[in-house]
Design a protein around this motif. Structure first.
Motif, PDB file in Angstrom:
ATOM      1  N   ILE A  17     -13.452   5.376  12.091  1.00 42.09           N
ATOM      2  CA  ILE A  17     -12.184   5.056  12.841  1.00 42.09           C
ATOM      3  C   ILE A  17     -11.066   5.279  11.853  1.00 42.09           C
ATOM      4  O   ILE A  17     -11.025   4.933  10.755  1.00 42.09           O
ATOM      5  CB  ILE A  17     -11.982   3.545  13.295  1.00 42.09           C
ATOM      6  CG1 ILE A  17     -13.166   3.127  14.300  1.00 42.09           C
ATOM      7  CG2 ILE A  17     -10.745   3.259  14.159  1.00 42.09           C
ATOM      8  CD1 ILE A  17     -13.285   1.719  14.575  1.00 42.09           C
ATOM      9  N   THR A  18     -10.160   6.534  12.488  1.00 39.28           N
ATOM     10  CA  THR A  18      -9.169   6.942  11.598  1.00 39.28           C
ATOM     11  C   THR A  18      -7.757   6.755  12.258  1.00 39.28           C
ATOM     12  O   THR A  18      -7.816   6.656  13.404  1.00 39.28           O
ATOM     13  CB  THR A  18      -9.453   8.415  11.193  1.00 39.28           C
ATOM     14  OG1 THR A  18      -9.271   9.158  12.519  1.00 39.28           O
ATOM     15  CG2 THR A  18     -10.867   8.686  10.665  1.00 39.28           C
ATOM     16  N   LEU A  19      -6.935   6.740  11.233  1.00 34.51           N
ATOM     17  CA  LEU A  19      -5.423   7.069  11.696  1.00 34.51           C
ATOM     18  C   LEU A  19      -4.593   7.983  10.865  1.00 34.51           C
ATOM     19  O   LEU A  19      -4.762   8.008   9.616  1.00 34.51           O
ATOM     20  CB  LEU A  19      -4.584   5.542  11.230  1.00 34.51           C
ATOM     21  CG  LEU A  19      -3.100   5.472  11.954  1.00 34.51           C
ATOM     22  CD1 LEU A  19      -2.991   5.817  13.359  1.00 34.51           C
ATOM     23  CD2 LEU A  19      -2.376   4.195  11.489  1.00 34.51           C
ATOM     24  N   ARG A  20      -4.087   9.168  11.718  1.00 31.45           N
ATOM     25  CA  ARG A  20      -3.563  10.095  11.092  1.00 31.45           C
ATOM     26  C   ARG A  20      -4.620  10.885  10.015  1.00 31.45           C
ATOM     27  O   ARG A  20      -4.248  11.287   8.689  1.00 31.45           O
ATOM     28  CB  ARG A  20      -2.384   9.808  10.361  1.00 31.45           C
ATOM     29  CG  ARG A  20      -1.340   9.475  11.547  1.00 31.45           C
ATOM     30  CD  ARG A  20       0.046   9.190  10.761  1.00 31.45           C
ATOM     31  NE  ARG A  20       0.724   9.049  11.804  1.00 31.45           N
ATOM     32  CZ  ARG A  20       0.949   7.326  12.033  1.00 31.45           C
ATOM     33  NH1 ARG A  20       0.456   6.353  11.176  1.00 31.45           N
ATOM     34  NH2 ARG A  20       1.888   7.129  13.089  1.00 31.45           N
ATOM     35  N   GLY A  21      -5.836  10.813  10.180  1.00 31.43           N
ATOM     36  CA  GLY A  21      -6.796  11.428   9.464  1.00 31.43           C
ATOM     37  C   GLY A  21      -7.664  10.576   8.392  1.00 31.43           C
ATOM     38  O   GLY A  21      -8.471  10.754   7.569  1.00 31.43           O
TER      39      GLY A  21
END
Length: 451
Positions: A17-21
């Protein structure tokens, strides 16, 4: 309105699961007992809709609406969000009951007030940097055979009637429309712990609800539970896009009457590793993220009559530590069950000296003696009654031993119907004798305390 972009949302990328990569692990708890009440969490017997009906008849519509509005308000407030964030946790799973959004006698009409407290808590969590996962814990008709689906029986009729599924899709379309621009919502958990005896109808529903949500909201992650209470992925095929598949991983060592006390031996650690790896084999095979949506032991207290209750709890804390170590090695996100209750499993709990607990104490003691609640119950006090009954059933109907779900023993099936439904529902006081109307109901005093 604040403008959002795709980069502001959590998104699935490979195994993460990522946020801004950048990878992010979601660590938190479930807010059970709030917008989906459960008997062991808040103290009533049976199912939520039955307890609510009894209270409404006892105190009238106006006081009923006031009480439950304040119940929802005080159950989780800013102090809770602040405390939760102080623990280093970053995600709360929000179990909700469909009855907040529509009524069985007025289906497909979305209640305007249904989102009032859900909005409030999501915004509070966002203020403190906490993501939320909206979890439909009770769907129309009951998506599983347990009390927390709030169907009032032991059948998952959601799978037998298309109308129940249609209504559930409409609910998710409403929720997606409302939250599609909220980047602090990590995603949607369309069904909690489904139990589809045919194993294929669940997969068909996931395809259908995914399309319905994506037509409105193309951004949010879907958190999809495995079949049979989040433990069985044997029929799952190609993963859906931007989806996290979710298991539930309760340990038998975290509950009364385990096969042996947890000592942390190599064999016991290996048992937990094997159990978890079996549940997440599908996620590893598709090379996707892992989210354990529920786990955690129950606890004893001084009123249970066990001289070694503190030592028992220490052993159950050790079970928890063992599981967390396993999840860390697998880079798994997790959500412990649960955040708040009346002192049985929650991270925080209502103080024993509160009016709520003082009023409930004799009744809670009786429920414990009768093993009236299924979750975490100690059935030793009633075995002399139920052991002969189980033998009688098995002699008459040996196929009970193979009844779905196969993970349940015959005693579980019998106890569920006789104690957890028939006995528990009968324990809801008839309105002609109920004295709740003579009590000053104060939800803040009831649910504001913690231990």
């Amino acid at each position: 309105m604040v403008q959002t972009s795709q980069s502001d949302y959590l998104v699935v990328k490979g195994e993460d699961i990522t946020l801004r990569g950048e990878p992010i692990l979601l660590k938190g708890a479930g807010l059970g007992g709030w917008m989906n009440m459960e008997n062991f969490i808040t103290g009533y017997p049976g199912h939520e809709f039955q307890a609510r009906a009894a209270i409404k008849k006892a105190i009238g519509q106006e006081k009923y609406e006031f009480f439950f509005d304040k119940f929802l308000e005080y159950f989780f407030g800013e102090d809770d969000a602040k405390f939760f964030a102080s623990l280093g946790l970053n995600c709360i799973r929000l179990p909700v009951n469909y009855r907040h959004f529509e009524d069985d006698m007025n289906p497909r009409v979305f209640k305007k007030e249904g989102l009032k407290h859900l909005d409030r808590v999501i915004d509070l969590c966002a203020k403190y940097g906490i993501y939320t996962v909206i979890d439909l814990h009770a769907a129309p008709g009951g998506q599983n055979i347990d009390w927390h689906a709030d169907a009032g029986n032991h059948q998952a009729l959601f799978w037998e009637h298309k109308d129940f599924q249609d209504r559930t899709v409409l609910i998710w379309e409403h929720l997606a429309r409302h939250y599609k621009d909220n980047t602090w919502v990590a995603g949607y958990n369309p069904l909690n712990e489904p139990t589809d005896i045919e194993h294929t109808r669940l997969l068909d529903f996931y395809v259908r609800v995914e399309k319905a949500i994506r037509d409105i909201d193309p951004h949010h992650i879907l958190f999809l539970d495995g079949n049979t209470f989040g433990a069985d992925f044997s029929r799952f095929g190609e993963p859906l896009p931007n989806a996290v598949y979710a298991c539930h991983d309760y340990s038998r060592y975290g509950f009364p009457n385990p096969p042996a006390d947890f000592t942390g031996s190599a064999e016991q650690v290996a048992y937990h590793e094997k159990s978890f790896n079996r549940k997440v084999e599908y996620m590893k095979r598709i090379k996707g993220p892992i989210w354990n949506g529920e786990f955690g032991p129950v606890y004893q207290n001084a009123n249970d009559g066990l001289p070694d209750w503190k030592e028992i709890n220490e052993r159950r804390y050790n079970v928890l530590e063992c599981q967390l170590d396993i999840y860390a090695k697998s880079k798994a996100s997790w959500s412990i069950w649960l955040y708040k209750d009346i002192g049985f499993q929650g991270m925080v709990y209502v103080g024993e000296d509160t009016p709520y607990m003082q009023r409930l104490k004799p009744f809670l003691e009786k429920k414990k003696r009768l093993a009236a609640d299924e979750w975490g119950c100690d059935d030793i006090p009633v075995r002399e009654v139920f052991d002969p009954l189980e033998k009688w059933f098995l002699d008459a109907v040996p196929s009970l031993a193979q009844r779905y779900p196969q993970t349940w023993k015959p005693a579980t099936h019998i106890g569920r119907v006789v104690r957890n439904i028939l006995l528990s529902v009968s324990a809801i006081v008839p309105p002609t004798t109920c004295r709740l109307g003579q009590i000053t109901l104060h939800p803040q005093a009831m649910l504001g305390g913690s231990g």
